[in-house]
Design a protein around this motif. Structure first.
Motif, PDB file in Angstrom:
ATOM      1  N   TYR A 112      33.349  40.632  26.665  1.00 39.20           N
ATOM      2  CA  TYR A 112      33.599  39.391  25.925  1.00 39.20           C
ATOM      3  C   TYR A 112      32.310  38.891  25.302  1.00 39.20           C
ATOM      4  O   TYR A 112      31.253  38.927  25.924  1.00 39.20           O
ATOM      5  N   GLU A 143      36.350  30.157  31.658  1.00 36.27           N
ATOM      6  CA  GLU A 143      37.789  30.115  31.357  1.00 36.27           C
ATOM      7  C   GLU A 143      38.389  31.518  31.395  1.00 36.27           C
ATOM      8  O   GLU A 143      39.498  31.710  31.873  1.00 36.27           O
ATOM      9  N   ILE A 144      37.655  32.505  30.908  1.00 37.54           N
ATOM     10  CA  ILE A 144      38.114  33.895  30.946  1.00 37.54           C
ATOM     11  C   ILE A 144      38.191  34.381  32.390  1.00 37.54           C
ATOM     12  O   ILE A 144      39.177  34.990  32.805  1.00 37.54           O
ATOM     13  N   CYS A 145      37.146  34.103  33.164  1.00 33.66           N
ATOM     14  CA  CYS A 145      37.086  34.562  34.560  1.00 33.66           C
ATOM     15  C   CYS A 145      38.194  33.963  35.414  1.00 33.66           C
ATOM     16  O   CYS A 145      38.681  34.609  36.350  1.00 33.66           O
ATOM     17  N   GLU A 146      38.597  32.753  35.116  1.00 34.53           N
ATOM     18  CA  GLU A 146      39.523  32.040  35.986  1.00 34.53           C
ATOM     19  C   GLU A 146      40.995  32.229  35.620  1.00 34.53           C
ATOM     20  O   GLU A 146      41.856  31.600  36.230  1.00 34.53           O
ATOM     21  N   THR A 147      41.286  33.113  34.665  1.00 34.97           N
ATOM     22  CA  THR A 147      42.681  33.440  34.404  1.00 34.97           C
ATOM     23  C   THR A 147      43.206  34.271  35.577  1.00 34.97           C
ATOM     24  O   THR A 147      42.431  34.920  36.286  1.00 34.97           O
ATOM     25  N   THR A 148      44.495  34.252  35.785  1.00 35.95           N
ATOM     26  CA  THR A 148      45.102  34.962  36.911  1.00 35.95           C
ATOM     27  C   THR A 148      44.729  36.441  36.917  1.00 35.95           C
ATOM     28  O   THR A 148      44.396  36.995  37.958  1.00 35.95           O
ATOM     29  N   LYS A 149      44.750  37.081  35.758  1.00 37.91           N
ATOM     30  CA  LYS A 149      44.469  38.521  35.699  1.00 37.91           C
ATOM     31  C   LYS A 149      43.001  38.859  35.980  1.00 37.91           C
ATOM     32  O   LYS A 149      42.681  39.992  36.324  1.00 37.91           O
ATOM     33  N   ASN A 150      42.091  37.876  35.846  1.00 41.84           N
ATOM     34  CA  ASN A 150      40.665  38.148  35.994  1.00 41.84           C
ATOM     35  C   ASN A 150      40.007  37.522  37.214  1.00 41.84           C
ATOM     36  O   ASN A 150      38.863  37.834  37.522  1.00 41.84           O
ATOM     37  N   GLU A 151      40.707  36.658  37.920  1.00 41.86           N
ATOM     38  CA  GLU A 151      40.050  35.861  38.960  1.00 41.86           C
ATOM     39  C   GLU A 151      39.416  36.681  40.087  1.00 41.86           C
ATOM     40  O   GLU A 151      38.483  36.226  40.724  1.00 41.86           O
TER      41      GLU A 151
END
Length: 153
Positions: free
Chosen positions: A69, A102-110
């Motif tokens: 990213y 915000e990217i890190c804390e999405t369900t797919k990335n947490e």
């Protein structure tokens, strides 16, 4: 959002709006047919941008299985603001921190590992992002970082 394929890598770009109302360009390179093994966040150098100057790095890392990213800082690349003018370095770091988190804390990335990659001035940005929340990041790669090392003797 604009998308385009590059071999086994999917490239996408978008614009976000900062907390100060600035339009900031973002991009990402994703492995096309597999779940990314970790996240890499690009911090570009002064007067540069992510989509062109860091394109090769983004593609190589995505082909190796990483989600990559980037974000053009205010006044850089395709983002709004006076070209090359940095009034506040802390605002620049805050913009990156907010977007990357915000990217890190999405369900797919947490649960994925998080790495910073900074080049030149981006090395200083990466160091400041890490300093802002040291336990949040799993590591950093600095390429010719713009930082001063104090003598230890």
């Amino acid at each position: 959002m604009q998308a385009g394929g590059i071999g086994s890598v999917r490239y996408e770009e978008n614009f976000i709006v900062s907390t100060r109302g600035l339009r900031l360009f973002t991009c990402r390179w994703l492995p096309e047919f597999r779940d990314p093994k970790a996240l890499v966040f690009l911090c570009h150098g002064y007067g540069m941008e992510c989509s062109i100057s860091m394109r090769g790095t983004g593609i190589r890392l995505a082909k190796a299985g990483f989600a990559v990213y980037g974000m053009d800082y205010k006044g850089h690349g395709k983002s709004s603001g006076l070209q090359g003018y940095i009034k506040s370095f802390s605002e620049l770091v805050d913009d990156c921190f907010k977007h990357f988190c915000e990217i890190c804390e999405t369900t797919k990335n947490e649960k994925k590992k998080r790495f910073l990659l900074g080049e030149s001035m981006g090395g200083a940005v990466a160091l400041l992002l890490h300093k802002k929340s040291p336990c949040y990041w799993d590591g950093a790669v600095l390429v010719a970082p713009m930082c001063k090392v104090l003598p230890f003797f």
